[in-house]
Design a protein around this motif. Structure first.
Motif, PDB file in Angstrom:
ATOM      1  N   TYR A 122       0.915  -1.239   0.112  1.00  0.00           N
ATOM      2  CA  TYR A 122       0.055   0.151  -0.010  1.00  0.00           C
ATOM      3  C   TYR A 122       0.854   1.264   0.017  1.00  0.00           C
ATOM      4  O   TYR A 122       0.365   2.571  -0.092  1.00  0.00           O
ATOM      5  CB  TYR A 122      -1.001  -0.088   1.354  1.00  0.00           C
ATOM      6  N   ASP A 123       2.202   1.084  -0.135  1.00  0.00           N
ATOM      7  CA  ASP A 123       3.218   2.136   0.346  1.00  0.00           C
ATOM      8  C   ASP A 123       2.689   3.342   1.434  1.00  0.00           C
ATOM      9  O   ASP A 123       2.526   4.302   1.197  1.00  0.00           O
ATOM     10  CB  ASP A 123       3.485   2.789  -1.340  1.00  0.00           C
ATOM     11  N   GLN A 124       2.470   2.417   2.359  1.00  0.00           N
ATOM     12  CA  GLN A 124       1.851   3.357   3.694  1.00  0.00           C
ATOM     13  C   GLN A 124       2.315   3.157   5.102  1.00  0.00           C
ATOM     14  O   GLN A 124       2.871   1.837   5.210  1.00  0.00           O
ATOM     15  CB  GLN A 124       0.306   3.069   3.478  1.00  0.00           C
ATOM     16  N   THR A 125       2.683   4.198   5.766  1.00  0.00           N
ATOM     17  CA  THR A 125       3.328   3.776   7.125  1.00  0.00           C
ATOM     18  C   THR A 125       2.387   4.398   7.950  1.00  0.00           C
ATOM     19  O   THR A 125       1.968   5.546   7.997  1.00  0.00           O
ATOM     20  CB  THR A 125       4.612   4.483   7.319  1.00  0.00           C
ATOM     21  N   ILE A 126       2.309   3.505   8.984  1.00  0.00           N
ATOM     22  CA  ILE A 126       1.065   3.942  10.152  1.00  0.00           C
ATOM     23  C   ILE A 126       1.633   4.022  11.414  1.00  0.00           C
ATOM     24  O   ILE A 126       2.712   3.104  11.660  1.00  0.00           O
ATOM     25  CB  ILE A 126      -0.026   2.754  10.145  1.00  0.00           C
ATOM     26  N   ASP A 127       1.462   4.948  12.298  1.00  0.00           N
ATOM     27  CA  ASP A 127       1.922   4.905  13.845  1.00  0.00           C
ATOM     28  C   ASP A 127       0.809   4.196  14.551  1.00  0.00           C
ATOM     29  O   ASP A 127      -0.141   4.428  14.534  1.00  0.00           O
ATOM     30  CB  ASP A 127       1.913   6.321  14.308  1.00  0.00           C
ATOM     31  N   ALA A 128       1.609   3.339  15.417  1.00  0.00           N
ATOM     32  CA  ALA A 128       0.706   2.208  16.060  1.00  0.00           C
ATOM     33  C   ALA A 128       1.210   1.995  17.427  1.00  0.00           C
ATOM     34  O   ALA A 128       2.403   2.586  17.542  1.00  0.00           O
ATOM     35  CB  ALA A 128       0.430   0.920  15.503  1.00  0.00           C
ATOM     36  N   LYS A 129       0.303   1.378  18.323  1.00  0.00           N
ATOM     37  CA  LYS A 129       1.223   1.074  19.689  1.00  0.00           C
ATOM     38  C   LYS A 129       0.982  -0.391  19.988  1.00  0.00           C
ATOM     39  O   LYS A 129       0.130  -1.218  19.567  1.00  0.00           O
ATOM     40  CB  LYS A 129       0.309   1.903  20.795  1.00  0.00           C
ATOM     41  N   VAL A 130       1.974  -0.860  20.748  1.00  0.00           N
ATOM     42  CA  VAL A 130       1.889  -2.004  21.311  1.00  0.00           C
ATOM     43  C   VAL A 130       0.669  -2.322  22.479  1.00  0.00           C
ATOM     44  O   VAL A 130       0.498  -1.542  23.024  1.00  0.00           O
ATOM     45  CB  VAL A 130       3.205  -2.582  22.286  1.00  0.00           C
ATOM     46  N   THR A 131      -0.341  -3.247  22.077  1.00  0.00           N
ATOM     47  CA  THR A 131      -1.462  -3.400  23.126  1.00  0.00           C
ATOM     48  C   THR A 131      -1.370  -4.782  23.829  1.00  0.00           C
ATOM     49  O   THR A 131      -2.338  -4.738  24.760  1.00  0.00           O
ATOM     50  CB  THR A 131      -2.663  -3.408  22.126  1.00  0.00           C
ATOM     51  N   ALA A 132      -0.507  -5.516  23.813  1.00  0.00           N
ATOM     52  CA  ALA A 132      -0.492  -6.726  24.633  1.00  0.00           C
ATOM     53  C   ALA A 132       1.106  -7.330  24.607  1.00  0.00           C
ATOM     54  O   ALA A 132       1.741  -7.315  23.524  1.00  0.00           O
ATOM     55  CB  ALA A 132      -1.421  -7.786  24.370  1.00  0.00           C
ATOM     56  N   VAL A 133       1.529  -7.569  25.599  1.00  0.00           N
ATOM     57  CA  VAL A 133       2.914  -8.261  25.915  1.00  0.00           C
ATOM     58  C   VAL A 133       2.745  -9.390  26.755  1.00  0.00           C
ATOM     59  O   VAL A 133       2.531  -9.362  27.785  1.00  0.00           O
ATOM     60  CB  VAL A 133       3.968  -7.274  26.124  1.00  0.00           C
ATOM     61  N   SER A 134       3.338 -10.589  26.331  1.00  0.00           N
ATOM     62  CA  SER A 134       2.985 -11.655  27.021  1.00  0.00           C
ATOM     63  C   SER A 134       4.009 -11.647  28.067  1.00  0.00           C
ATOM     64  O   SER A 134       5.102 -11.328  27.974  1.00  0.00           O
ATOM     65  CB  SER A 134       3.432 -13.142  26.271  1.00  0.00           C
ATOM     66  N   PRO A 135       3.793 -12.046  29.396  1.00  0.00           N
ATOM     67  CA  PRO A 135       4.740 -12.058  30.509  1.00  0.00           C
ATOM     68  C   PRO A 135       5.585 -13.247  30.628  1.00  0.00           C
ATOM     69  O   PRO A 135       6.390 -12.972  31.120  1.00  0.00           O
ATOM     70  CB  PRO A 135       3.651 -11.997  31.681  1.00  0.00           C
ATOM     71  N   VAL A 136       5.457 -14.130  29.647  1.00  0.00           N
ATOM     72  CA  VAL A 136       6.265 -15.451  29.859  1.00  0.00           C
ATOM     73  C   VAL A 136       6.762 -15.678  28.396  1.00  0.00           C
ATOM     74  O   VAL A 136       5.948 -15.435  27.264  1.00  0.00           O
ATOM     75  CB  VAL A 136       5.414 -16.455  30.368  1.00  0.00           C
ATOM     76  N   MET A 137       7.654 -16.422  28.303  1.00  0.00           N
ATOM     77  CA  MET A 137       8.159 -16.833  27.101  1.00  0.00           C
ATOM     78  C   MET A 137       7.500 -17.882  26.433  1.00  0.00           C
ATOM     79  O   MET A 137       7.136 -18.897  26.988  1.00  0.00           O
ATOM     80  CB  MET A 137       9.726 -16.981  27.002  1.00  0.00           C
ATOM     81  N   ASP A 138       7.488 -18.085  25.085  1.00  0.00           N
ATOM     82  CA  ASP A 138       7.239 -19.291  24.427  1.00  0.00           C
ATOM     83  C   ASP A 138       8.197 -20.035  24.257  1.00  0.00           C
ATOM     84  O   ASP A 138       9.015 -19.956  23.664  1.00  0.00           O
ATOM     85  CB  ASP A 138       6.370 -18.883  23.047  1.00  0.00           C
ATOM     86  N   GLU A 139       7.825 -21.210  24.894  1.00  0.00           N
ATOM     87  CA  GLU A 139       8.796 -22.280  25.164  1.00  0.00           C
ATOM     88  C   GLU A 139       9.388 -22.984  23.733  1.00  0.00           C
ATOM     89  O   GLU A 139      10.511 -23.128  23.522  1.00  0.00           O
ATOM     90  CB  GLU A 139       8.679 -23.260  25.899  1.00  0.00           C
ATOM     91  N   GLN A 140       8.434 -22.908  22.679  1.00  0.00           N
ATOM     92  CA  GLN A 140       8.648 -23.562  21.585  1.00  0.00           C
ATOM     93  C   GLN A 140       9.697 -22.434  20.643  1.00  0.00           C
ATOM     94  O   GLN A 140      10.356 -22.973  19.997  1.00  0.00           O
ATOM     95  CB  GLN A 140       7.380 -23.971  20.758  1.00  0.00           C
ATOM     96  N   LEU A 141       9.059 -21.262  20.533  1.00  0.00           N
ATOM     97  CA  LEU A 141       9.891 -20.431  19.992  1.00  0.00           C
ATOM     98  C   LEU A 141      10.905 -19.416  20.505  1.00  0.00           C
ATOM     99  O   LEU A 141      11.601 -18.991  20.101  1.00  0.00           O
ATOM    100  CB  LEU A 141       8.827 -19.342  19.593  1.00  0.00           C
ATOM    101  N   LYS A 142      10.633 -19.612  21.768  1.00  0.00           N
ATOM    102  CA  LYS A 142      12.028 -19.173  22.590  1.00  0.00           C
ATOM    103  C   LYS A 142      11.892 -17.760  22.368  1.00  0.00           C
ATOM    104  O   LYS A 142      13.023 -16.837  22.112  1.00  0.00           O
ATOM    105  CB  LYS A 142      13.606 -19.513  22.287  1.00  0.00           C
ATOM    106  N   ALA A 143      10.572 -17.093  22.470  1.00  0.00           N
ATOM    107  CA  ALA A 143      10.421 -15.543  22.129  1.00  0.00           C
ATOM    108  C   ALA A 143       9.085 -15.196  22.891  1.00  0.00           C
ATOM    109  O   ALA A 143       8.298 -16.033  23.452  1.00  0.00           O
ATOM    110  CB  ALA A 143      10.329 -15.316  20.757  1.00  0.00           C
ATOM    111  N   TYR A 144       8.975 -13.796  23.034  1.00  0.00           N
ATOM    112  CA  TYR A 144       7.863 -13.366  23.890  1.00  0.00           C
ATOM    113  C   TYR A 144       6.801 -12.879  22.799  1.00  0.00           C
ATOM    114  O   TYR A 144       7.096 -11.762  21.924  1.00  0.00           O
ATOM    115  CB  TYR A 144       8.388 -12.260  24.690  1.00  0.00           C
ATOM    116  N   PRO A 145       5.525 -13.372  22.882  1.00  0.00           N
ATOM    117  CA  PRO A 145       4.608 -13.086  21.824  1.00  0.00           C
ATOM    118  C   PRO A 145       4.074 -11.440  22.284  1.00  0.00           C
ATOM    119  O   PRO A 145       4.127 -11.200  23.354  1.00  0.00           O
ATOM    120  CB  PRO A 145       3.290 -13.834  22.202  1.00  0.00           C
TER     121      PRO A 145
END
Length: 413
Positions: A284-307
């Motif tokens: 779309y050749d477009q840039t949008i300002d957005a905000k983080v609405t949710a952060v998991s407090p625990v790590m995904d053990e399979q991905l070794k990352a935080y959703p």
């Protein structure tokens, strides 16, 4: 002999006198002047070091619901189409109601009989007990029939003569017959122990529950939208059998859209709910300002990352799910930190230095640094707000070098 010695001595004196005169006549070299190095300077100011961490992801609906029926039956109406917008509670599809309506009428009749028995229970306690016995005999016969039918259907199913749907219906009928038998048996036991009035009251309550269940089953034949949104898929047809295991319609809510990401241990340190993110949509050749609405407090053990989830406003539903986006988080060290140009810092012997302007000389000062970006670096110690430092020309300097200020960094920009 004496004359000869005198002549030699005079000659030596004349030679020495000539050399002295020549040395006196030669000019002495002038003292060398100290070199002055032109530099560009800047002022130590308070500010923030902006850090950037980016990744690629896809847009996803805010809500996505696969809708199936609670009861099994044939689809008689499917009024919605792909891409149609529906409101919460709007009818999506309907099942054949004939059998369910018959079940409701049967339950209503059973309730009327139970109430009539209750009215006569004062003079017919024995009759109530007999009715309980008859009900048990009927339930026992129905259970035997259901078992026989289920066994026959099982044989046909193993031979491929009937469908899985028909086999499921036979299993359900057997389960219902078993339940009815257990209830009738319990009712008889209670009737043998209680007075006829209590037995009749229990029969009425049982009939009321049966009627309520039958009405709920009938209501479940009409399936409505659980959320407002667009029809993302229609997987059924009129005349097709529907069951709880097979979705018929999928509804999605695309306002807002979500970016679902998984951040590493290093990246999650600078991201929290409310962190600003720049979301670029290349198609779309477009840039949008957005905000983080949710952060998991625990790590995904399979991905070794935080959703992490980022909400993208989409009031006109122009953006579509599954579009590829590029996301960049912008975080800072805080506006109360001392910040200088990264180019001002030089390293030597494993230490970091800057050249601080003191009059017309440059003094080499050791500094401790913090967070940094490609352009700026945070100063933890060694400088104070308002100090002037060399940002260009410092590679030609040493501690105490004479300098001339060509211009400031602000002026050079």
């Amino acid at each position: 002999m004496k004359k000869r010695n005198i002549t030699i001595i005079l000659s030596a004196l004349l030679l020495l006198a000539g050399c002295s005169s020549k040395e006196a006549a030669e000019p002495q070299p002038a003292q060398q002047e100290e070199t002055v190095t032109p530099v560009i300077v800047d002022t130590v100011k308070k500010g923030a070091v902006n850090l950037e961490a980016g990744f690629t992801a896809k847009l996803a609906p805010f809500q996505e619901v696969q809708v199936s029926s609670k009861v099994s039956g044939k689809i008689t109406s499917l009024p919605v189409k792909l891409g149609q917008y529906v409101n919460k509670g709007q009818v999506l599809f309907q099942l054949d109601k004939q059998d369910l309506e018959n079940s409701v009428r049967q339950a209503e009749a059973a309730l009327q009989v139970s109430r009539a028995n209750l009215q006569q229970s004062g003079n017919s306690s024995t009759s109530g007990l007999e009715q309980a016995k008859n009900s048990l005999r009927q339930a026992e016969q129905a259970l035997a029939d259901a078992k026989r039918d289920q066994q026959r259907m099982q044989q046909l199913f193993s031979q491929g003569a009937i469908s899985a749907q028909q086999m499921e219906q036979a299993n359900t009928a057997l389960t219902n017959a078993q339940t009815a038998y257990d209830n009738a048996k319990q009712t008889l036991q209670s009737a043998q122990q209680m007075s006829s009035v209590v037995v009749s009251e229990a029969s009425v309550k049982q009939a009321e529950v049966s009627l309520q269940n039958a009405r709920e089953q009938l209501a479940n034949a009409t399936v409505t939208a659980p959320i407002s949104g667009f029809i993302a898929s229609v997987d059924g047809e009129v005349g097709q059998m529907a069951s709880a295991q097979t979705p018929v319609v999928t509804v999605v809510n695309t306002n807002p859209l979500l970016v679902k990401a998984n951040l590493s241990e290093n990246d999650i340190r600078n991201v929290k709910v409310g962190t600003v993110a720049k979301v670029t949509i290349p198609s779309y050749d477009q840039t949008i300002d957005a905000k983080v609405t949710a952060v998991s407090p625990v790590m995904d053990e399979q991905l070794k990352a935080y959703p992490v989830e980022i909400s993208i406003p989409n009031p006109n539903n122009e953006l579509k799910p599954d579009l590829v986006v590029n996301v960049v988080f912008q975080t800072g060290s805080g506006d109360d930190k001392l910040v200088i140009s990264r180019a001002a810092v030089v390293e030597s012997g494993g230490k970091q230095y800057v050249y601080k302007v003191e009059g017309d000389t440059a003094k080499q000062v050791e500094v401790t640094t913090g967070q940094s970006s490609s352009d700026y670096i945070e100063i933890v110690s060694g400088l104070a707000e308002g100090d002037q430092i060399v940002v260009k020309g410092q590679t030609m300097l040493k501690d105490g070098s004479k300098i001339s200020i060509a211009k400031s960094e602000t002026e050079s920009k």
